[in-house]
Write a protein that holds these residues in place. Sequence first.
Motif, mmCIF file in Angstrom:
data_model
loop_
_atom_site.group_PDB
_atom_site.id
_atom_site.type_symbol
_atom_site.label_atom_id
_atom_site.label_comp_id
_atom_site.label_asym_id
_atom_site.label_seq_id
_atom_site.Cartn_x
_atom_site.Cartn_y
_atom_site.Cartn_z
ATOM 1 N N ALA A 1 0.824 -1.209 0.000
ATOM 2 C CA ALA A 1 0.000 0.000 0.000
ATOM 3 C C ALA A 1 0.860 1.262 0.000
ATOM 4 O O ALA A 1 0.548 2.242 -0.684
ATOM 5 N N THR A 2 1.959 1.229 0.763
ATOM 6 C CA THR A 2 2.857 2.393 0.787
ATOM 7 C C THR A 2 3.489 2.632 -0.572
ATOM 8 O O THR A 2 3.579 3.770 -1.047
ATOM 9 N N THR A 3 3.908 1.563 -1.217
ATOM 10 C CA THR A 3 4.515 1.688 -2.548
ATOM 11 C C THR A 3 3.522 2.248 -3.554
ATOM 12 O O THR A 3 3.849 3.148 -4.346
ATOM 13 N N ASN A 4 2.280 1.739 -3.513
ATOM 14 C CA ASN A 4 1.260 2.235 -4.439
ATOM 15 C C ASN A 4 0.933 3.698 -4.164
ATOM 16 O O ASN A 4 0.721 4.490 -5.089
ATOM 17 N N ARG B 1 2.928 5.997 -2.914
ATOM 18 C CA ARG B 1 4.021 6.832 -3.406
ATOM 19 C C ARG B 1 3.969 6.996 -4.914
ATOM 20 O O ARG B 1 4.210 8.085 -5.446
ATOM 21 N N SER B 2 3.634 5.915 -5.600
ATOM 22 C CA SER B 2 3.566 6.004 -7.060
ATOM 23 C C SER B 2 2.434 6.914 -7.501
ATOM 24 O O SER B 2 2.572 7.681 -8.452
ATOM 25 N N VAL B 3 1.299 6.894 -6.775
ATOM 26 C CA VAL B 3 0.178 7.781 -7.117
ATOM 27 C C VAL B 3 0.552 9.234 -6.869
ATOM 28 O O VAL B 3 0.266 10.122 -7.667
ATOM 29 N N ASN B 4 1.215 9.516 -5.742
ATOM 30 C CA ASN B 4 1.630 10.890 -5.447
ATOM 31 C C ASN B 4 2.611 11.416 -6.478
ATOM 32 O O ASN B 4 2.562 12.571 -6.880
ATOM 33 N N VAL B 5 3.516 10.579 -6.913
ATOM 34 C CA VAL B 5 4.489 11.001 -7.918
ATOM 35 C C VAL B 5 3.799 11.315 -9.230
ATOM 36 O O VAL B 5 4.074 12.311 -9.882
ATOM 37 N N ARG B 6 2.826 10.463 -9.593
ATOM 38 C CA ARG B 6 2.097 10.718 -10.846
ATOM 39 C C ARG B 6 1.281 12.002 -10.744
ATOM 40 O O ARG B 6 1.119 12.731 -11.705
ATOM 41 N N GLY B 7 0.747 12.305 -9.559
ATOM 42 C CA GLY B 7 -0.090 13.486 -9.402
ATOM 43 C C GLY B 7 0.692 14.782 -9.355
ATOM 44 O O GLY B 7 0.180 15.834 -9.704
ATOM 45 N N THR B 8 1.915 14.735 -8.911
ATOM 46 C CA THR B 8 2.702 15.961 -8.749
ATOM 47 C C THR B 8 3.811 16.101 -9.767
ATOM 48 O O THR B 8 4.539 17.080 -9.754
#
Length: 356
Positions: free
Chosen positions: A273-276, A278-285
């Motif tokens: 869940a933490t990895t997912n 982080r990947s969502v935050n990176v894609r959003g920003t």
Amino acid sequence: MPLFSKKITPTTITTNIEKATTQQDLDWALVYEICQVVNNSELGAKEARKLLQKKMLTPVPKTQVISLEILNSLSENCREKMRDQLCAKTFGEDLDKLAREATDDEVHSRLLQCLQHWVVVYGQDPAAGALCRVHEFLVHGQTQAPAQRTGLFGSQMHMIQQQHQQQRQHPQLPTGPAKPADILADVELAKNNAQLFSQTLSFTDPTQEDITKNELIQEFYSKCKMFQRVISDHLQACDDPDLVSALILANGELINAFKAYDDMLEHGAINVATTNSRSVNVRGTNEPLISLDSNQQASSSSSSSNGNGKQPEQMTSAPAATSSSTANIDPFDPFADVPEASSQQSGSPIDTAKAS
């Protein structure tokens, strides 16, 4: 040395077995490592069997018990590799010798426990006759004559295998009260499997591997669940305080192993869940960060170009955009929206007319 014999060079298997058999208590981490090396080597099973065969005939009961325990663990975790070794003629002869000469109760009980498991696993192999004969000797006190013996595919072997299959599917106690020796044997099996289960978990990183897909871990998990049901059935039928205490301790070790398994599952789920996240935050920003950087680079480049006396493209494009927007406005329309800056620069249409 015989002419056609193949010499086995000692490996870490020999070192670990020597170390394990000299300790007072069995080191399950060493047992796990021995099983891993045997599974990954060609002659590892033979090397382990020959050394343990010698160890189980030593006059020290503790060494004999540990040797039998390691052999039994190898038969559970390296089943096919140990088949030919446990069915070897010399091994059967030494088992028969140990069964007739053993005087220690713990050695006798552990040998019977191992033979019961080996007869069930390897009993249908025609080469396993020695295992069956030694088992019959320990159970009945004598071996049957070859003509009267039920044979490897006889009714007795078939009945034993059926009982084993029923225990794997629906492990229940017999209708009559269980013997103390049987209860203690189940307690030892439950504790050994719980320890092996815990050791296997300790060697696994849930952030790097999905433990629900690890075959060895799932095998130990199923065995521990089976023994937990067996222990529960014993607790319901047993009245002896000492046996009840031993059953409770074994059940506690199983519960601790299951708790460690659940904790690793939770740890792995949190990591996923933490990895997912982080990947969502990176894609959003990612895009805003890039656009800001590009604007900063553009502004810095424009300032540097102004310093050099060159007209930047951004500066030339802005007036062009303004003129194009004002070109479509009717100069004689009093309700037209004319930017204040443009009106101040060029003057209003009326002032222009008066001036003319």
